[in-house]
Design a protein around this motif. Structure first.
Motif, short mmCIF file in Angstrom:
data_model
loop_
_atom_site.label_atom_id
_atom_site.label_comp_id
_atom_site.label_asym_id
_atom_site.label_seq_id
_atom_site.Cartn_x
_atom_site.Cartn_y
_atom_site.Cartn_z
N ILE A 1 3.70 11.80 -7.71
CA ILE A 1 2.45 11.07 -7.93
C ILE A 1 1.43 12.08 -8.46
O ILE A 1 1.36 13.21 -7.97
CB ILE A 1 1.94 10.43 -6.61
CG1 ILE A 1 2.99 9.46 -6.04
CG2 ILE A 1 0.62 9.70 -6.84
CD1 ILE A 1 3.23 8.21 -6.83
N TRP B 1 -3.08 5.13 -3.04
CA TRP B 1 -2.77 4.41 -4.27
C TRP B 1 -2.55 2.94 -3.92
O TRP B 1 -1.63 2.60 -3.17
CB TRP B 1 -1.53 4.99 -4.95
CG TRP B 1 -1.80 6.34 -5.56
CD1 TRP B 1 -1.93 7.53 -4.90
CD2 TRP B 1 -1.99 6.60 -6.94
NE1 TRP B 1 -2.21 8.54 -5.79
CE2 TRP B 1 -2.23 8.00 -7.06
CE3 TRP B 1 -1.98 5.84 -8.10
CZ2 TRP B 1 -2.47 8.62 -8.28
CZ3 TRP B 1 -2.20 6.45 -9.33
CH2 TRP B 1 -2.45 7.83 -9.42
N GLY C 1 -0.27 -0.58 -0.38
CA GLY C 1 -0.39 0.68 -1.08
C GLY C 1 0.43 1.78 -0.46
O GLY C 1 1.17 1.57 0.52
N PHE D 1 0.77 0.77 -9.21
CA PHE D 1 -0.20 1.35 -8.27
C PHE D 1 -1.40 1.88 -9.05
O PHE D 1 -1.26 2.47 -10.12
CB PHE D 1 0.42 2.51 -7.49
CG PHE D 1 1.61 2.12 -6.66
CD1 PHE D 1 1.44 1.61 -5.38
CD2 PHE D 1 2.91 2.26 -7.15
CE1 PHE D 1 2.53 1.27 -4.60
CE2 PHE D 1 4.00 1.92 -6.38
CZ PHE D 1 3.82 1.41 -5.10
N LYS E 1 -4.92 4.28 -8.53
CA LYS E 1 -5.56 5.28 -7.65
C LYS E 1 -6.87 4.74 -7.12
O LYS E 1 -7.72 4.28 -7.90
CB LYS E 1 -5.81 6.58 -8.43
CG LYS E 1 -6.45 7.68 -7.60
CD LYS E 1 -5.49 8.21 -6.55
CE LYS E 1 -6.05 9.42 -5.83
NZ LYS E 1 -7.21 9.11 -4.99
#
Length: 730
Positions: free
Chosen positions: A672, A678, A699, A726, A728
């Motif tokens: 990631i 996320w 998440g 996903f 941020k």
């Protein structure tokens, strides 16, 4: 008063009168009309004919020797007149078309003669107007090799002798003003070819309207004076069409999107589509509607891809102003309208452009250049200035008269190559001995420049199936000048992958990644178009392998992959709710399947994908820029997993996308780009989409040492046959 014969040749040359009567005279204005104190007229139905002046006086016109239907007589100079005919007890009155002067001005004449009049529709065609104090319609048509051209219709009993036209010098254009002809009149052109042969009656190449097929006469339409209400949209259009903008296109065949069963199963009209279609597309979150061709076409089964009336919105759904209603309504909802445009070929129907004036005027004479073997159609002669200008004008016409926002140009590859779909010996090399069609390339470039330079914000899109270079690059940089290109390679590769049983997908893992090797070489649109759901290819749902629920899961995962992949989006109607059957242009979409939660869920998922795509700049701002994409995992063929990052190039949140194309659930360790929370913004397995509702509980937290070259890592749950996205947080 009898129809006595006038013998003096000074009134009318008997040979000229006979030619007029037989419809062979190429310059009728030199004989008919007012000439000093004499009026000459042609009326094949009259036993007696009079010129009537404003004071009501009937001035007898006698029959001219040799003319049979030609009459002449004295009428005081300067007095306005009209004609009155008698046959037995019947009588009729009409204005004499030959008393009116030309309409086409010197500048128009100069540009038409030069072949550089980019707005030929303002001069050619049928224009309702007032001319020299009289209401009527001005007709003008290009037929440079004809001996005689006439406009015919119900207003003159379809008799080509009655309104033979005036040739305008070296332009090759014939014109006539016909009094008291107006909106809704049917007409065609009767043309005597260069050898004196009578051609089939021809529809107007620049006609603004047409009869309902299978009838094929042109119709006089008044196209001026529409009250547009889309100024706000036009002002914003350039921003909306930038490569940094979200663009999600809903492709529509108007004849089969929805039908009215109670009224003979007819399709929606333009006005009905302005409400129902526009509201639906807006609700679904798409940004544009792309219409299969609406230029008039004779054969329903061509879906519009074999047009005859390039300047006429098809009457199947209403007259021209009602097509404007559809465009205007879309703009006021914030939707763009794109048209499929077909400058690559045209059908050989007798009333069309083929052998228009008795010669190969619009098409090549050599079938190796002028006949399209795949579609049994004719190919435009792009090397002829007037033909090139005709097509360029048509592009501008739709953009300027109908406010369309772009043209998707059909079958560009067939235009670019002289040997397209031809065997050795079946094509003519270019002047350098090569296969490129230099004249077509020049036309494409000039048409793109004309369209975009005159109308900021509009876009042109190429359906181009080869690797011809720089299709979507500016002409002044050596490109063809299109704004976007359909990514046919991406579509073919990814569908080949998705059609495979998941157990075999690992052997063709690269089919899903190969597109990224060239994804930024052009400004691409990812197309799932009508071509993928016809001719035995089945529906999108039908392509998917597995049991019924697995088919839905595969398709949901594929759409997630598509919407998160670099490139603008295009989806054909019905695919958004996984229509189970192949598209049939003769019936409406299978709207009834929306009672099934799986189909309803697919529809909701596409709506949500559109919403997410537009809301997250990382998913669209750098669609055409390699800085917006980075692989996390491209090589896990064993698990058929793909993962990547999307970025906007600014301060917007990054997006991570993960696809699992096997029916096996996985807890997957994944690199990631940043530590922290996320948010799971999308999961194709969500219950509301018809899935099992498995996911990441809102998440994941990226922590610890990096993985896959990224700064952090997280364990991501991947439902079977799914795409998870996903975003941020913070």
């Amino acid at each position: 008063m009898t129809g006595s014969v006038l013998k003096p040749a000074s009134i009318v040359d008997p040979k000229a009168a006979e030619a007029l009567h037989q419809g062979r005279h190429g310059d009728p204005f030199s004989v008919l009309g007012r000439h000093g104190g004499t009026v000459r007229a042609l009326d094949p139905g009259a036993e007696r004919l009079f010129a009537v002046t404003d004071d009501g006086t009937e001035h007898p016109l006698g029959r001219v020797a040799g003319g049979i239907s030609v009459f002449a007589g004295e009428v005081p100079e300067g007095e306005r007149y009209w004609l009155r005919g008698y046959s037995g007890t019947d009588s009729w009155e009409y204005e004499d078309a030959y008393r009116f002067g030309p309409v086409i001005g010197e500048m128009d004449e100069y540009l038409l003669g030069e072949g550089t009049h980019q707005r030929i529709w303002t001069v050619l065609g049928a224009h309702i107007m007032e001319h020299e104090g009289q209401d009527g319609t001005h007709f003008a048509v290009w037929a440079p090799n004809a001996q005689r051209v006439s406009v015919v219709g119900g207003f003159n009993h379809w008799d080509g002798r009655r309104h033979a036209m005036r040739l305008r010098g070296a332009t090759g254009v014939w014109e006539i003003f016909v009094p008291n002809v107006g909106e809704g009149e049917a007409y065609k052109y009767e043309i005597l070819g260069p050898e004196g042969q009578l051609q089939p009656l021809k529809s107007d190449p620049v006609g603004f309207g047409s009869q309902h097929p299978p009838q094929n006469s042109s119709i006089v339409r008044h196209i001026a004076g529409y009250g547009w209400k889309d100024d706000d949209w036009i002002a914003e259009r350039e921003v909306r069409h930038a490569t940094t903008a979200a663009m999600s296109v809903y492709e529509v065949h108007l004849g089969s999107w929805k039908r009215i069963a109670e009224e003979g199963n007819r399709p929606l009209s333009y006005k009905e589509a302005a409400e129902e279609l526009v509201d639906y597309v807006h609700d679904m979150g798409f940004t544009h509607i792309e219409l299969l061709p609406v230029s008039e076409y004779p054969f329903d089964g061509s879906w519009g891809y074999q047009p005859v009336g390039l300047f006429a919105p098809t009457i199947r759904f209403g007259p021209p102003h009602e097509f404007r209603d559809l465009v205007d309504a879309a703009h006021r909802k914030g939707l763009g309208i794109l048209l499929d445009w077909v400058p690559g070929h045209f059908p050989s129907d007798p009333h069309g452009l083929g052998l228009f004036d008795g010669t190969h005027l619009y098409e090549h004479s050599d079938p190796r250049e002028g006949f399209h073997q795949d579609w049994n159609t004719l190919i435009y002669n792009y090397g002829r200035t007037e033909v090139k200008n005709f097509l360029t004008s048509n592009a501008l016409y739709w953009i300027e008269e109908y406010h369309v926002d772009g043209l998707r140009v059909d079958a560009v590859a067939s235009m670019l190559y002289r040997d397209y779909s031809r065997k050795e010996g079946e094509w003519v090399p270019n002047k350098h001995g090569g296969r490129e069609n230099l004249e077509a390339i020049d036309f494409i470039k000039s048409a793109n420049v004309a369209a975009t330079s005159n109308n900021p914000g509009i876009m042109t899109i190429a359906e181009e199936s080869t690797s011809f270079p720089m299709v979507s690059r500016p002409v002044d940089e050596g490109g063809l000048g299109f704004g976007y290109k359909w990514n046919m390679g991406w579509m073919n590769d990814t569908l080949r992958y998705m059609e495979k049983d998941p157990i075999y997908r690992k052997h063709d893992h690269h089919l899903m990644t190969f597109g990224l090797h060239y994804a930024f070489s052009e400004n691409f649109i990812l197309p799932i178009s009508h071509d993928e759901v016809v001719h035995g290819k089945g529906s999108m749902l039908g392509k998917m392998p597995g049991r019924e629920d697995e088919k839905f899961a595969n398709l949901r995962a594929y759409y997630g992959f598509m919407w998160a992949h670099p490139g603008k989006k295009l989806l054909f109607m019905g695919c958004e709710f996984a229509q189970p059957s192949e598209w049939n242009h003769n019936s409406q979409l299978s709207w009834g399947v929306l009672s099934d939660p799986r189909h309803k869920g697919m529809q909701r998922m596409v709506r949500d994908l559109n919403t997410l795509y537009r809301a997250e700049p990382a998913l669209h701002a750098l669609d055409c820029d390699p800085a917006g994409f980075q692989w996390i995992e491209a090589n896990d063929d064993t698990n058929s997993v793909y993962a990547w990052i999307r970025r906007s190039g600014g301060s917007d949140p990054e997006v991570v996308v993960v696809c699992n194309f096997t029916p096996v659930e996985r807890n997957y360790a994944l690199g990631i780009p940043q530590e922290g929370r996320w948010r799971e913004a999308f999961c194709s397995d969500a219950e509301i989409y018809g899935g099992e509702g498995r996911g990441n509980m809102g998440g994941v937290d990226a922590v610890g040492e990096g993985l896959n070259g990224q700064a952090a890592q997280a364990t991501v749950y991947l439902p079977p046959l799914s795409t998870v996205i996903f975003v941020k947080e913070g």
